[in-house]
Design an enzyme around this catalytic site. Structure first.
Site, mmCIF file in Angstrom:
data_model
loop_
_atom_site.group_PDB
_atom_site.id
_atom_site.type_symbol
_atom_site.label_atom_id
_atom_site.label_comp_id
_atom_site.label_asym_id
_atom_site.label_seq_id
_atom_site.Cartn_x
_atom_site.Cartn_y
_atom_site.Cartn_z
ATOM 1 N N ARG A 248 -3.525 11.807 22.358
ATOM 2 C CA ARG A 248 -2.456 12.288 23.241
ATOM 3 C C ARG A 248 -2.698 11.822 24.682
ATOM 4 O O ARG A 248 -1.770 11.423 25.385
ATOM 5 C CB ARG A 248 -2.363 13.817 23.169
ATOM 6 N N GLU B 167 9.402 26.384 25.345
ATOM 7 C CA GLU B 167 7.996 26.771 25.189
ATOM 8 C C GLU B 167 7.621 27.792 26.255
ATOM 9 O O GLU B 167 8.487 28.280 26.988
ATOM 10 C CB GLU B 167 7.088 25.538 25.269
ATOM 11 N N LYS C 136 1.412 14.537 29.075
ATOM 12 C CA LYS C 136 0.706 15.671 29.687
ATOM 13 C C LYS C 136 0.229 15.179 31.053
ATOM 14 O O LYS C 136 -0.917 14.764 31.212
ATOM 15 C CB LYS C 136 -0.438 16.121 28.781
HETATM 16 N N1 PMP Z 1 2.798 23.374 26.414
HETATM 17 C C1 PMP Z 1 2.304 23.080 27.628
HETATM 18 C C2 PMP Z 1 3.247 22.788 28.738
HETATM 19 C C3 PMP Z 1 0.908 23.058 27.829
HETATM 20 O O1 PMP Z 1 0.409 22.767 29.036
HETATM 21 C C4 PMP Z 1 0.035 23.347 26.760
HETATM 22 C C5 PMP Z 1 -1.451 23.354 26.978
HETATM 23 N N2 PMP Z 1 -2.009 22.085 26.800
HETATM 24 C C6 PMP Z 1 0.606 23.640 25.506
HETATM 25 C C7 PMP Z 1 1.988 23.639 25.374
HETATM 26 C C8 PMP Z 1 -0.258 23.894 24.317
HETATM 27 O O2 PMP Z 1 -0.846 22.682 23.898
HETATM 28 P P1 PMP Z 1 -2.293 22.623 23.230
HETATM 29 O O3 PMP Z 1 -2.197 23.429 21.973
HETATM 30 O O4 PMP Z 1 -2.522 21.180 22.986
HETATM 31 O O5 PMP Z 1 -3.233 23.228 24.200
#
Ligand code: PMP
Length: 300
Positions: A53, A185, A152
């Site tokens: 990622r 989200e 990200k």
């Molecule tokens: N959405 C956002 C905007 C985030 O910053 C995160 C944290 N990384 C998540 C969802 C959850 O992703 P992950 O399970 O990879 O931590």
């Protein structure tokens, strides 16, 4: 307490010495990418997925990470070994690096790679037992055709505005909608709802990050033969769900028991949420990369 070592620009430095230039475009413009990763009992959970990622995010913004994926894996593992951590939160940051005050990223010749590992402050056990309240907020998720939620990036202003609204409302997390009003989200977590025996989470194009925890939950649910779907849904579907839960590297899997004042289900964590959390906690010590290969790993 022993010294905390941080990987910065090719070497390990102490926390005090871990400083970057004010001309770094990560600082000036949020120009860069990052990952948040967890290590459980010496197992870096789904490290390969996090690295993939990170490199996809970097490619999307034309940021060329100097290390190969294998070298990056080694740097992360070395950071943990150097600090002798078995359970920690890892932050990997790749910024565009030092340039001039202009926006042009091509003035930045050396991307900056930083790896911080810290012993985590775990969320209190009671939070998992009682669940949390959230509210929906006015700030909307960045449109996915403007800035892809799959990247990200270091630009988290969108999420920070959401967090501010949640905090002002007296809760720790928020329900973020996309520009069309569909559920996207949380501020830093993915969302799932359960109705009857169907579990749903929004597809990436709605405006959610493709969370590693989210994907692990989808895999676990599929293995268990649950009916899990990536589908668009609205706030109404959240209000009337039997269960709602959030997923993320830091929070793992946490039940949401109230949304905008509406009690979800019985107002306590539901059976699907509890079962998925339990299975997730089993997976975190085995699914990933071992930091101390010759050591007997103890279950958390
Ligand atoms: N959405 C956002 C905007 C985030 O910053 C995160 C944290 N990384 C998540 C969802 C959850 O992703 P992950 O399970 O990879 O931590």
């Amino acid at each position: 307490m022993s010294e905390q070592w941080i990987y910065l620009d090719g070497k390990f430095v102490t926390k005090k010495d871990a400083v970057v230039s004010v001309y770094d475009h990560g600082f000036l413009y949020g120009d860069g990418v990052f990952e948040g990763i967890r290590v459980y009992s010496g197992n870096v959970f789904r490290l390969q997925e996090h690295i993939d990622r990170l490199y996809d995010s970097a490619k999307s913004i034309m940021l060329s990470i100097p290390q190969t994926k294998e070298e990056m894996t080694e740097i992360i593992v070395e950071t943990l070994r150097k600090n002798e951590y078995k359970d920690a939160y890892i932050r990997v940051v790749v910024s565009r690096g030092v340039g001039n005050l202009g926006l042009d990223p091509f003035t930045c010749k050396n991307p900056q790679v930083i790896v911080i590992a810290e012993q985590l402050a775990l969320y209190p056990k009671e939070m998992y037992e009682s669940g949390i309240d959230i509210v929906s907020v006015a700030s909307r998720r960045n449109r996915s055709d403007v800035l892809s939620p799959k990247v990200k990036s270091l630009n988290y202003l969108n999420n920070i505005l959401v967090k501010i609204e949640a905090n002002l409302a007296g809760v720790g997390e928020a329900l973020m909608l996309n520009d069309q009003g569909y559920v996207a989200e949380g501020s830093a977590d993915n969302i799932f709802i359960v109705k009857g025996n169907v579990i749903k989470t929004p597809p990436g194009y709605v405006g959610a990050l493709e969370g590693i925890t989210r994907n692990a939950i989808i895999d676990i649910a599929k293995e268990k033969g649950f009916d899990i779907r990536e589908e668009v849904f609205t706030r109404h579907d959240v209000y009337t769900a039997d269960e709602v839960f959030l997923t993320g590297t830091a929070v793992e899997v946490i039940a949401v028991v109230k949304v905008d004042g509406r009690t979800i289900g019985e107002g306590t964590p539901g059976p699907y949420t509890k079962e998925l959390l339990e299975d997730f906690r089993k997976a975190v010590t085995s699914d990933g990369v071992k930091v101390y290969p010759n050591e007997k790993i103890q279950a958390v």
